[in-house]
Design a protein around this motif. Structure first.
Motif: not given
Length: 266
Positions: A147-171
């Motif tokens: 929460k409140g952090k800058k999080v790095g992910v690889q462009l186009g990766s499944i981890q990018e999708g996971k980070a966006k999912e967390l953000k959409d869930e309110g994190l």
């Protein structure tokens, strides 16, 4: 008449010699394959920044090596193909398939529903989990700790999708996408990122070689898997899938998993 006969004999002699030369050349051209046919070369797309799946050990050579490379070479050998490997950014792999600039992709790619709209996949050949990696002096030990952090992910990766999912869930997180995993680790170590989300098997190598970073497997997440990707309707999908099944049954897949992820891995 004598002149005509001489010309005719000369022409026949030249033709016979040419025929012999063609036969000899043809025999040489066919050497190296049982049926005399050239092996077809398949172009494989990958992103060689993802150890131990695919990477370059620059201390030893410029050759791309890794788990996925061994799988590709084994499958090609079983099916009678040669492989040409093209290294590119991960985000460019699906477009390369869609435009048929490559015949298949082996790059630790997860068969998401979104990707399935554009390409076909084999069965899952390897499963892994997401991991949060952070600096040891600023440990992030839970998902909520992002929460409140800058999080790095690889462009186009499944981890990018996971980070966006967390953000959409309110994190509340700020997501930064980069093309290559080493760039993410570099930005993390330099303090430009607070954390990165990458696959746990990939994180293992970075954690072993960097004492100033640590990682935790993300809990309560479904196991993700890697599959081979092909252009829509490719006849290679079924061919490769059959060999993957055989590899799982004859122990070859377990052998390669142990080589790259187990106790034998360097």
């Amino acid at each position: 008449m004598k002149k005509f006969s001489f010309v005719l004999m000369f022409t026949l002699l030249v033709g016979m010699l040419a025929a012999c030369g063609t036969a000899e050349n043809g025999e040489e051209a066919n050497t190296g394959t049982e049926d005399g046919a050239e092996k077809k070369t398949l172009v494989m797309g990958t992103s060689a920044d993802y150890p131990p799946f695919e990477y370059i050990d620059s201390a030893k050579s410029n050759e791309i090596i890794g788990f996925d490379i061994d799988i590709a070479n084994y499958i090609a050998e079983q099916l009678g193909y040669e492989i040409e490997i093209k290294d590119m950014d991960f985000s460019g792999l699906i477009p390369a398939l869609s435009s048929e600039r490559v015949d298949f992709v082996l790059s630790g790619m997860t068969p998401t529903e979104e990707r399935k709209e554009n390409v076909d996949f084999s069965q899952i050949y390897y499963a892994a989990h997401h991991m949060i990696v952070s600096k040891t002096d600023n440990k992030i030990e839970t998902v909520d700790g992002l929460k409140g952090k800058k999080v790095g992910v690889q462009l186009g990766s499944i981890q990018e999708g996971k980070a966006k999912e967390l953000k959409d869930e309110g994190l509340n997180i700020e997501i930064k996408q980069l093309n290559r995993i080493p760039e993410l680790i570099q930005d993390l170590k330099a303090g430009r990122l607070d954390a990165v989300i990458i696959e746990d098997t990939v994180a293992k190598g970075f954690l072993e070689n960097n004492d100033d970073i640590q990682g935790i497997v993300m809990p309560d997440t479904n196991e993700e898997g890697s599959a081979i990707a092909f252009p829509k309707g490719s006849e290679l999908t079924e061919q490769f899938d059959q060999v993957v099944t055989e590899m799982k049954e004859n122990g070859k897949m377990d052998e390669l998993i142990n080589k790259w992820f187990g106790d034998e891995a360097e």
